[in-house]
Design a protein around this motif. Structure first.
Motif, PDB file in Angstrom:
ATOM      1  N   ASP A 235      51.466  58.766  69.382  1.00  0.00           N
ATOM      2  CA  ASP A 235      50.523  57.879  68.692  1.00  0.00           C
ATOM      3  C   ASP A 235      49.922  58.582  67.476  1.00  0.00           C
ATOM      4  O   ASP A 235      49.742  57.966  66.412  1.00  0.00           O
ATOM      5  CB  ASP A 235      49.413  57.435  69.644  1.00  0.00           C
ATOM      6  CG  ASP A 235      49.930  56.511  70.740  1.00  0.00           C
ATOM      7  OD1 ASP A 235      51.023  55.935  70.557  1.00  0.00           O
ATOM      8  OD2 ASP A 235      49.249  56.378  71.776  1.00  0.00           O
ATOM      9  N   HIS A 236      49.586  59.863  67.628  1.00  0.00           N
ATOM     10  CA  HIS A 236      49.071  60.631  66.494  1.00  0.00           C
ATOM     11  C   HIS A 236      50.101  60.692  65.369  1.00  0.00           C
ATOM     12  O   HIS A 236      49.759  60.598  64.183  1.00  0.00           O
ATOM     13  CB  HIS A 236      48.717  62.056  66.924  1.00  0.00           C
ATOM     14  CG  HIS A 236      47.587  62.122  67.905  1.00  0.00           C
ATOM     15  ND1 HIS A 236      47.220  63.299  68.532  1.00  0.00           N
ATOM     16  CD2 HIS A 236      46.747  61.172  68.395  1.00  0.00           C
ATOM     17  CE1 HIS A 236      46.196  63.074  69.333  1.00  0.00           C
ATOM     18  NE2 HIS A 236      45.902  61.776  69.277  1.00  0.00           N
TER      19      HIS A 236
ATOM     20  N   THR B  32      50.345  57.363  63.411  1.00  0.00           N
ATOM     21  CA  THR B  32      49.202  57.210  62.499  1.00  0.00           C
ATOM     22  C   THR B  32      49.389  58.079  61.263  1.00  0.00           C
ATOM     23  O   THR B  32      49.191  57.624  60.126  1.00  0.00           O
ATOM     24  CB  THR B  32      47.897  57.598  63.205  1.00  0.00           C
ATOM     25  OG1 THR B  32      47.705  56.728  64.331  1.00  0.00           O
ATOM     26  CG2 THR B  32      46.708  57.476  62.261  1.00  0.00           C
TER      27      THR B  32
END
Length: 760
Positions: A236-237, A240
């Motif tokens: 997820d990081h 982003t």
């Protein structure tokens, strides 16, 4: 107040750095901050951009990869071989003004200054500065100075000044594209991947050149914090951060709106391909890989110390081209695997090693165990093919060889011919008793031992494997039928010193000590001292090449990333056995395959090949070794974990097949034939016709019988049997050739003897 002080200091530094852009470094005395410019003048203005730690590759003869060695997983690629998306992505997120500044970015520094005054933090390092920083770290690590590495807030003002000055110097010496390429090849992408090529392979199982926009943007985002933006653990990081990169690329007009829209919607689809280095991860031939590794680590051509050689192997980016034939290696590996699984409860070993006659090139090296240091069934790190150490006493990780049994008999036969005897001489095979004190001749030492029940100590009469062969026969028949009593009777006419010299001349040595094969006990005539399979293959290659012995070689060339070539050992090919003796041995051993102890071996072409089988006491070690003009192979099956009753190869079941006894022609013979049959179909390995021996070796001579011309007549030996031998049939006699003098070899060194062996 503290922030105001920082403002003045950094403003002064900016003045110095601005001066660095506008004036020569020697004019920095006019810079705004007198104290700081003194520091600047004391610092080097250039930095060596020698390649950082590179991956070493071990290649087979066709260029295919066997294994890689590295301290850091890295493979440099040119900028032209990188996707334009990664080039544009890394610039957009890390240093948007990269192609505009001269190594440091004043705009970025001032922006960082404002953030600092406000109590925040913002990076101002350019790609050039980051490249400099990574080179400094690499050089410190490479030189073993890891304690000197400084990261982030550990750096002092002086450290930052140093980086800036070096960045300015780098910009003067290198083009922007070269700096960007160097940066992308050195930067860390997490999970052990250094450089964009390794990262592309690790996370997406692709190359730097074939990265898609979404993949490239994801990797460009990782470098800021490889642990926080870890694609494997923090997807997820990464998404982003990837989208931030894509937004920057769109703003800077590096991609279109359509490309942006498609990329931000793309899922982070990983195809993780974690690399593994070293021989444990070898794609093929892990034991050959280990052999190559030890050759590098033992050779001072690659460094004065073991530490230096290890560093070169792991960091030097070597390309090690080897002699291994990958297609034939696959056949050899399939053969040993089919013989017995490493995890079989019997825990037996199977091995094959092949060399090329006339060159010494090692073509195959396979064994059935698993090359893995972990303690588990079937795991074994020793190399069945090799002696324990090399000639200098340095480790080869070899198992030290095995008792060769009757495969040593060709050496005795070769010396019989070399001493001027005919192979058609009839010899009394009924003699079985050799008492203590029998006058064996050994001009370079002594030879003892006994086959005599009266001698005590459990001695027996000399046995043959076949109880029906105690009768007079030719030396020729005695060899191809592997008759122990014939071998011993020929030895009564020979000098044991010359037998040892013949062993050395063909490449045989003690696998445990690397000393010459010991003939101080008569049991040595039937193979009681350990010999490594690679040396048994070398023996047969010597006969196959007409008496030319070549040392085994595995290295073709070794070069580093800069193209520097390192010297590699040659095969040291020498004529050590006369061509006529070699022809006589191959002639006799060809008959072993047709009508002797190896008649059942499933070799397709028995007319142009030759071999010898061997089996030791209790069938613990079984062999077939042989060759033709294209390839020489030693095949072994046996017990490598001990020699007690639990390791006898008698009355056992292997792969569902019951064996009353396992002899050399069985499992070892099948392995051998499988490799030889496959080799015959490969270019350059098809067997040529065997050379005929001279007529003098094929002529019938007076028989050696007790009471006539046999020294046993006066030794108290058992009288010859009354069994009548079949009349020997002499083959057609070719034209004679001029004899060659045998090569001189070293005298033998004494070594411990072991129990006598018997069997074909």
């Amino acid at each position: 107040m503290a922030n105001l002080v920082k403002l003045f200091v950094i403003c002064g530094l900016c003045g110095v750095l601005l001066a660095a852009f506008l004036v020569p470094m020697g004019a920095l005395a006019t810079a705004a901050v007198a104290g700081t410019n003194t520091v600047m003048n004391q610092l080097p203005s250039t930095l060596s951009t020698a390649p950082p730690a590179q991956t070493t590759k071990v290649l087979a003869s066709d260029g295919s990869l066997i294994a890689s060695f590295y301290a850091q997983d890295r493979q440099d690629v040119k900028l032209a071989d990188m996707s334009p998306y990664i080039k544009n992505g890394i610039v957009s997120i890390e240093d948007a003004r990269f192609y505009e500044h001269g190594g440091i970015d004043m705009t970025g520094i001032l922006r960082a200054l404002v953030a600092t005054v406000k109590g925040g933090r913002e990076g101002a390092s350019t790609i050039t500065q980051q490249y400099v920083n990574n080179i400094i770290i690499e050089q410190l690590v490479s030189n073993g100075k890891t304690d000197a590495v400084k990261l982030g807030q550990q750096k002092t003002l002086g450290d930052k000044i140093n980086e800036m000055k070096l960045a300015i110097g780098m910009e003067k010496d290198m083009s922007k594209d070269d700096i960007l390429a160097g940066y992308l090849n050195i930067i860390y992408f997490g999970n052990g991947a250094y450089g964009i090529e390794a990262a592309a392979k690790l996370y997406f199982n692709t190359t730097a050149k074939d990265l898609t926009l979404a993949q490239a943007a994801a990797l460009a985002g990782v470098v800021n914090s490889p642990s926080y933006y870890d694609p494997i653990t923090e997807p997820d990081h990464v998404v982003t951060r990837r989208n931030d990169v894509l937004a920057n690329m769109l703003t800077q007009k590096k991609i279109t709106q359509k490309e942006y829209d498609e990329a931000v919607k793309a899922p982070l689809t990983l195809d993780v391909n974690k690399p593994a280095q070293g021989c444990v991860a070898a794609s093929t031939a892990p034991y050959f890989c280990d052999y190559v590794q030890q050759l590098i680590l033992n050779d001072t051509a690659f460094g004065a110390t073991t530490e230096e050689r290890t560093k070169l192997l792991l960091q030097g980016g070597l390309t090690i081209k080897t002699t291994l034939d990958p297609a034939l290696q696959n056949v050899a590996q399939d053969q040993v695997n089919a013989t017995i699984a490493p995890t079989d409860p019997l825990q037996r070993g199977a091995a094959v090693v092949s060399v090329q006659p006339g060159t010494g090139k090692v073509l195959t090296m396979a064994q059935n165990t698993i090359y893995n240091p972990a303690a588990a069934p079937g795991n074994y790190m020793g190399n069945f093919a090799l002696p324990v150490n090399d000639a200098n006493g340095l480790p080869l990780n070899g198992a030290g060889g095995f008792q060769p049994g009757s495969t040593f008999k060709p050496i005795v036969f070769a010396e019989w011919l070399n001493s001027g005897h005919s192979m058609m001489t009839v010899i009394n095979g009924a003699v079985r008793k050799y008492p203590l004190g029998y006058p064996w001749k050994n001009s370079c030492g002594t030879t003892g031992g006994a086959y005599d029940p009266a001698a005590g100590g459990g001695s027996l009469l000399l046995p043959n494997d076949d109880p029906d062969h105690y009768y007079p026969m030719t030396a020729f028949e005695g060899l191809y039928n592997s008759i122990n009593t014939i071998t011993f009777q020929t030895a009564t006419q020979l000098d044991f010193c010359n037998i040892q010299k013949m062993a050395t001349a063909t490449g045989i040595k003690d696998g445990l000590t690397n000393k010459p094969y010991d003939v101080s006990d008569i049991s040595s005539l039937i193979g009681t001292h350990n010999v490594a399979p690679i040396d048994m293959a070398t023996m047969m290659a010597t006969f196959a090449s007409g008496g030319t012995r070549c040392d085994p070689i595995a290295l073709v060339s070794v070069t580093d990333g800069s193209g520097k070539a390192y010297p590699v050992p040659g095969a040291n090919c020498q004529q050590t056995v006369s061509a006529k003796v070699a022809a006589g041995v191959t002639y006799a051993l060809q008959n072993m395959l047709v009508r002797g102890s190896g008649y059942q071996i499933p070799l397709n072409d028995k007319s142009n090949s030759f071999a010898k089988t061997g089996t030791t006491d209790y069938n613990i070690d079984t062999w077939t070794v042989g060759a033709n003009s294209g390839i020489a192979t030693a095949s072994w099956f046996g017990s490598y974990k001990g020699n007690g009753p639990a390791f006898y190869n008698q009355n056992i079941t292997i792969n569902g097949h019951y064996w009353g006894v396992v002899d050399g022609a069985n499992l070892a013979g099948t392995q051998w034939a499988g490799v030889m049959n496959a080799a015959a179909g490969q270019p350059g390995m098809a067997p040529g016709s065997l050379t005929q021996p001279p007529a003098s070796m094929l002529s019938q001579t007076a028989p050696l019988i007790a009471g006539v011309n046999n020294p046993l007549a006066n030794s108290g030996a058992v009288a010859p049997s009354q069994v009548q031998a079949p009349a020997p049939q002499a083959p057609a006699q070719p034209a004679p050739v001029v004899p060659q003098a045998p090569a001189a070899t070293q005298d033998p060194a004494p070594a411990a003897t072991s129990e006598p062996t018997s069997g074909p």
